[in-house]
Design an enzyme around this catalytic site. Structure first.
Site, PDB file in Angstrom:
ATOM      1  N   HIS A  45     155.484 -55.580 -16.777  1.00  0.00           N
ATOM      2  CA  HIS A  45     155.549 -55.640 -18.230  1.00  0.00           C
ATOM      3  C   HIS A  45     154.170 -55.800 -18.854  1.00  0.00           C
ATOM      4  CE1 HIS A  45     157.356 -56.238 -22.074  1.00  0.00           C
ATOM      5  NE2 HIS A  45     157.020 -57.502 -22.181  1.00  0.00           N
ATOM      6  N   SER A  53     154.747 -56.600 -26.075  1.00  0.00           N
ATOM      7  CA  SER A  53     156.065 -57.204 -25.913  1.00  0.00           C
ATOM      8  C   SER A  53     156.637 -57.567 -27.282  1.00  0.00           C
ATOM      9  CB  SER A  53     155.901 -58.425 -25.003  1.00  0.00           C
ATOM     10  OG  SER A  53     157.120 -58.905 -24.580  1.00  0.00           O
ATOM     11  N   ASP A  55     159.433 -51.207 -15.940  1.00  0.00           N
ATOM     12  CA  ASP A  55     159.280 -52.474 -16.668  1.00  0.00           C
ATOM     13  C   ASP A  55     160.666 -53.084 -16.864  1.00  0.00           C
ATOM     14  OD1 ASP A  55     158.927 -54.504 -18.496  1.00  0.00           O
ATOM     15  OD2 ASP A  55     157.688 -53.340 -19.883  1.00  0.00           O
TER      16      ASP A  55
END
Lengths: 379, 247
Positions: free
Chosen positions: B226, B76, B198
């Site tokens: 995610h 991320s 996602d």
């Protein structure tokens, strides 16, 4: 499932969802469908995250899903469902996971409570907290601004003299203390150095501090003799509508025939320290009485002529009465030692004292600290 | 191999993936300042007002541990933190593995990050209403030291829980960042891992990263969400292994 349990699942006063590991809804009951304004069949095959507002989806991905995966449960999470008509429905959601060796048989069970009233109440609480935080920030700013007005923004440039000053208000800056200092010119070759401490803290002490600092300026311009100024300041403070008193040390600096003379007088304040070029330290002047406490005062003037290499150090009791974590005081002896052992010059001495006091009390200053040091500029 | 967690939780996120590399690599896990078991007093709102502050920490960690030929695995927002760290310290990193990266979360012209500015605002509100249960009393617990096993339970309870003010700033810094220009400066072999579905880092965002980093490898994982390191750990390991063991 028994028919009772089946009926409970379908008609319970809260929403029920059963999803697969990736969040795909496999079963849903009437209430959750009603909240969303959709028939139950339309929910099947969608993911739970897709029922949420975009912000909620982001929270789901970054917090909720990881919590479920790591802990097997997530409780009382606030989300907004987005209904078929676009309306937001505030809900509280709890889920747990029925594990299975076969990932395709893992089931996430989710309970959804409508929480409109609860959310409104929480938002009011959040607003109140935000408003309280803003008030606190304003109060801190007010205190800081007020406190900054107790000292000059920077020591003035006095030809032939080198000044250094340090000022550290107590604590986190939410409260105003009463330490102040001032350095100002009264005639072409004459300056006044004042440093003091008004009793108490808070707004009342602050107004008195401002009053004392201004009164010292006004009185010094009329008659620069420190003893006379302390005497008149005593009268002025007794006449002032407050029960505050203060301690002050005043220096009258006169430049004459290429030499600087310093006349010192103390009103209940720790006496200035005079450090010689060889590091020897002694007090300058004689003690005098508190200012603004009683009508009778005693103050005495002592005059010296500054030599090269000598430094005069003024300080407030935030230095000597600094407390160690073990309860002991910083004390006069330690101050004298630090002043004596510091490198030569006003800046080095101020810095040495400030660093030593701050480290002594581990940065947890209970009282303001003000320090001024000055001496002749080496030519 | 240095594993960096993304916005929301802490290093525990890697517990299903990182051990698979312990045989061949020295594995380093850490919590970003402000997250997990980090010392809340170390949080400096000025330093951490941009991703550069976090990137500087990554470089510091590698230097402090005297790591060489570092393979950085960032999930991320930590994908971009790794990009910044690698650009800032040439020679320190050998390879980058970017899991669910997005160089910019907010749409901009033809660029598709997947979000609008008001979506980010909504996330902040969502976070705020979910921190009602937070109390200052949690803070000492979260300061717990991972080396003290008796604090293990408290640490796991603190998972995904951060001081709300810190979490809000991290969220804003994360989702308002724009690192598109930094991608072209990446000079080390890079693997981009993209989940099929996602919402945080949608496919166009991953493809943008792939196209902007010359010579990067792009792997799409059949996963929803995610966090492939939690939802499909084996597939994640399988995708990373040939890349980190290759030349």
């Amino acid at each position: 499932m028994t028919s009772d349990a089946q009926g409970f699942f379908e008609l319970a006063p809260c929403g029920f969802l059963v999803s697969s590991q990736d969040g795909t809804i496999l079963e849903a009951n009437d209430l959750i469908a009603n909240l969303l304004g959709l028939p139950v069949e339309d929910l099947l095959g969608r993911t739970f995250a897709s029922l949420l507002s975009v912000g909620g989806r982001m929270f789901h991905e970054t917090h909720y899903a990881p919590m479920l995966a790591m802990h097997g449960e997530a409780k009382e999470i606030a989300f907004d469902l987005v209904a078929a008509d676009g309306q937001r429905v505030p809900v509280l959601v709890s889920s747990n996971v029925a594990g299975n060796a076969d990932p395709s048989l893992v089931r996430i069970r989710t309970v959804v409570f409508e929480a409109r009233g609860r959310r409104t109440y929480e938002q009011e609480l959040l607003r109140a907290r935000r408003s309280a935080e803003e008030s606190e920030a304003r109060a801190t700013e007010l205190a800081t601004t007020l406190q900054e007005s107790f000292v000059p923004p920077a020591p003035p440039n006095v030809p032939g003299l080198e000044f250094s000053a340090a000022y550290r208000p107590a604590g986190a800056g939410r409260e105003v203390g009463g330490d102040f200092y001032d350095i100002f010119q009264i005639k072409a070759d004459e300056w006044i150095v004042a440093l003091g401490d008004v009793s108490g803290k808070g707004v009342k002490a602050a107004t008195v501090t401002t009053f004392v600092r201004r009164t010292i300026r006004a009185l010094s311009i009329r008659d620069a003799d420190p003893v006379a100024v302390l005497h008149d300041l005593n009268d002025a403070l007794l006449a002032h509508a407050s029960d505050k008193f203060c301690t002050v040390v005043l220096l009258h600096l006169v430049h004459e025939d290429g030499r600087w003379s310093v006349t010192a007088s103390s009103g209940g304040h720790p006496l200035p320290l005079l450090r010689d070029a060889d590091g020897d330290v002694r007090e300058l002047g004689r003690p005098g009485s508190l200012v603004g406490a009683i009508a009778e005062t005693s103050a005495h003037a002592s005059t010296i002529v500054l030599d090269y290499g000598q430094t005069i150090v003024l300080y407030t009791d935030g230095v000597t009465e600094a407390r160690h974590a073990d309860g002991s005081f910083y004390g006069d002896a330690r101050l004298v030692r630090v002043v004596s052992e510091a490198r030569h010059g006003p800046h080095a001495i101020t810095e040495a004292v400030l660093d030593d006091v701050l480290s002594f009390q581990h940065g947890d200053a209970r009282d303001d600290i003000a320090i001024i040091a000055f001496g002749l500029v080496r030519t | 191999m240095v594993f960096a967690h993304g916005f929301g939780c802490d290093q525990n996120m890697w517990r299903l993936v990182a051990p698979a590399f312990e045989d061949c690599f020295k594995v380093v896990l850490f919590d970003h300042v402000g997250a997990g078991g980090s010392d809340p007093l170390a949080y400096d709102p000025v330093k951490y007002s941009s991703l550069q502050g976090y990137a500087a920490d990554v470089v510091d960690i590698c230097r402090e541990l005297e790591l060489e030929s570092v393979v950085f695995v960032g999930h991320s927002v930590s994908a971009m933190i790794g990009v910044l760290a690698s650009n800032a310290a040439p020679g320190l990193f050998d390879k980058l593995v970017l899991v669910g990266p997005s160089a910019r979360y907010i749409d901009d012209g033809d660029y598709r990050g997947g979000f609008s500015a008001s979506d980010i605002e909504e996330l902040l509100v969502s976070m705020e209403s979910n921190y009602l249960g937070w109390s200052r009393q949690m803070a000492p617990m979260i300061m717990g030291n991972a080396e003290q096993p008796e604090l293990g339970r408290e640490l796991s309870d603190s998972f995904c829980r951060t001081d709300p003010a810190i979490a809000a700033q991290f969220a804003a810094v994360t989702f308002l960042s724009d690192n598109r220009k930094d991608l072209s400066k990446v000079s080390v072999p890079t693997l981009v891992l993209q989940c099929l579905s996602d919402v945080i880092a949608p496919e166009p965002a991953g493809e943008f990263v792939r196209d902007a980093i010359a010579g990067s490898t792009y792997v799409v994982l059949d996963a929803t969400g995610h966090c492939p390191h939690l939802s499909v750990p084996s597939a994640t390991i399988d995708a990373i292994t040939p890349f980190v063991q290759g030349p």
